[in-house]
Scaffold this active site. Structure first.
Site, short mmCIF file in Angstrom:
data_model
loop_
_atom_site.label_atom_id
_atom_site.label_comp_id
_atom_site.label_asym_id
_atom_site.label_seq_id
_atom_site.Cartn_x
_atom_site.Cartn_y
_atom_site.Cartn_z
N SER A 135 -33.34 51.86 45.10
CA SER A 135 -34.69 52.21 44.65
C SER A 135 -35.75 51.52 45.48
O SER A 135 -35.56 50.39 45.95
CB SER A 135 -34.84 51.77 43.19
OG SER A 135 -36.20 51.67 42.84
N TYR A 172 -35.33 45.00 36.77
CA TYR A 172 -34.73 46.25 37.27
C TYR A 172 -34.58 46.19 38.79
O TYR A 172 -33.52 46.50 39.34
CB TYR A 172 -35.62 47.44 36.86
CG TYR A 172 -35.25 48.72 37.57
CD1 TYR A 172 -34.21 49.51 37.10
CD2 TYR A 172 -35.92 49.13 38.73
CE1 TYR A 172 -33.85 50.68 37.77
CE2 TYR A 172 -35.56 50.28 39.40
CZ TYR A 172 -34.53 51.05 38.91
OH TYR A 172 -34.16 52.19 39.57
N GLU A 193 -38.15 50.17 44.24
CA GLU A 193 -38.49 48.95 43.48
C GLU A 193 -37.93 47.71 44.16
O GLU A 193 -38.42 46.60 43.94
CB GLU A 193 -37.92 49.03 42.06
CG GLU A 193 -38.82 49.68 41.04
CD GLU A 193 -39.98 48.78 40.62
OE1 GLU A 193 -41.11 49.30 40.58
OE2 GLU A 193 -39.78 47.58 40.34
#
Ligand code: G4F
Length: 350
Positions: free
Chosen positions: A129, A153, A131
């Protein structure tokens, strides 16, 4: 057409459902891992794959249990495994970092370990991701950009990425990670900001809601369409050598711009309805993400087909179709949803 057999973890999610459709269209035999509780509640849990149920094989297993994952790989031989299952809502990961870490890190480790043990020939895709880039070290972000995750996460995804790379290098497995930037569409969950906005804008237009409460309107994200992004996952597993790829549109927009466009599709001014609510701010935010997918373009031949305006328009039209039918109108009201407050032991009433 192919005669390959693929396994998808997270098949009931947005990406899993689009990927299953695309693999079926290519002639794959598609299997998916689902939790046993989901099998007991198919009407609610299988909404995104209801139209595929007679074409796919579902295997009950839990990614929280190694024996359970092991048994899936003992039963069938797979050519490709797409590991998409995760606790993927960033805000929730601040509320319960422990569950996010357990599911996302151990789940990935169990799948990789079972593959190594039972099916080292099976190609493995890990859903990385953007992220992971977090507090970005360079712009745009590419495969070589260092990671600086800003949420539990994001940290769990960095761990999954490193596990995937380590299994590739240590055991010579064909393991790849896609570093996917935000990808959305009409099947997006209601807790993510894009769907929250399109759903609320349509509700407001129809007189079913009067306002929309959001957090940080200035955050910038690189938004694409999930159907485009899952196509890249399959392409990564067809390459002669395993490698990691950024998948992104290359454009970033603020949450405010998303609101402006979504409400604009309905001839509304977002500023009349959107209220900033501190409850939706995160303890640490990522201010801007924008990806450079030139490696994927060059090597995979991947290009997105949706533009940002196409994406917003399709989501608004889909929510309009759902909310103007009495049977589906009440599926969710995001205005009353806030991050669930966990009752910690010290807060429990006596
Ligand atoms: O839609 P979001 O919750 O997505 P986020 O956090 O960027 O993560 C998504 O994309 C990642 C790829 O980079 C995936 F790995 C991840 O699983 C997920 O799919 O939030 C987008 C932005 C954030 O900056 C957030 O602070 O929107 C901002 N925002 C402002 N108000 C809000 C809200 N986000 C949500 N969910 N709800 C709000 O009310």
């Amino acid at each position: 057409m192919t005669s390959k057999r693929a396994l998808i973890t997270g098949i009931t999610g947005q990406d899993g459902s689009y990927l299953a459709e695309q693999l079926l269209a290519q002639g794959y035999e598609v299997h998916g891992i689902v939790r046993r509780v989901a099998l007991e509640d198919p009407e609610r849990r299988f909404t995104r794959i209801a139209h595929l149920l007679d074409k796919i094989t579902l295997q009950a297993a839990s990614l929280e249990s190694y024996p359970s994952v092991f048994s899936v790989f003992s039963g069938h031989t797979f050519d490709e495994c797409y590991h998409l299952a995760a606790q993927s809502f960033v805000a929730e990961s601040f509320q319960d970092g422990f569950s996010t870490m357990n599911t996302n890190i151990n789940g990935t480790h169990y799948v990789l370990a079972a593959l190594k043990e039972l099916q080292p020939q099976c190609r493995f895709y890990f859903a990385g991701s953007s992220e992971m880039f977090g507090k970005v070290r360079e712009t745009p972000q590419r495969e070589t950009t260092p990671f600086y995750p800003r949420s539990p996460y994001g940290i769990s995804k960095v761990a999954g990425f490193e596990l995937t790379r380590n299994y590739r290098e240590a055991y010579n497995l064909f393991c790849v990670s896609g570093l996917l930037f935000n990808h959305e569409g009409p099947r997006r969950g209601f807790e993510f900001v894009t769907r929250k906005i399109t759903n609320a804008a349509v509700r407001i237009k129809l007189g079913l809601a009067s306002e929309l409460r959001l957090g940080n309107l200035e955050a910038r994200r690189d938004w694409g369409h999930a159907a485009d992004y899952v196509r890249a996952m399959r392409l990564m597993l067809q390459q002669p050598e395993p490698d990691d790829y950024v998948i992104a549109s290359g454009e970033s927009h603020t949450v405010r711009e998303f609101c402006e466009r979504a409400f604009g599709e309905l001839d509304l001014d977002y500023a009349d309805f959107v209220k900033v609510d501190q409850r939706f701010y995160r303890p640490t935010e990522i201010d801007e993400l924008v990806g450079d997918a030139s490696k994927a373009r060059r090597i995979l031949g991947w290009t997105p087909t949706y533009t940002f305006p196409d994406l917003v328009k399709e989501m608004i039209e889909a929510d309009w179709a759902v909310l103007t039918q009495p049977a589906t109108r009440n599926i969710q009201d995001m205005n009353v949803r806030v991050p669930i407050k966990k009752v910690l032991p010290k807060e429990r009433p006596n």
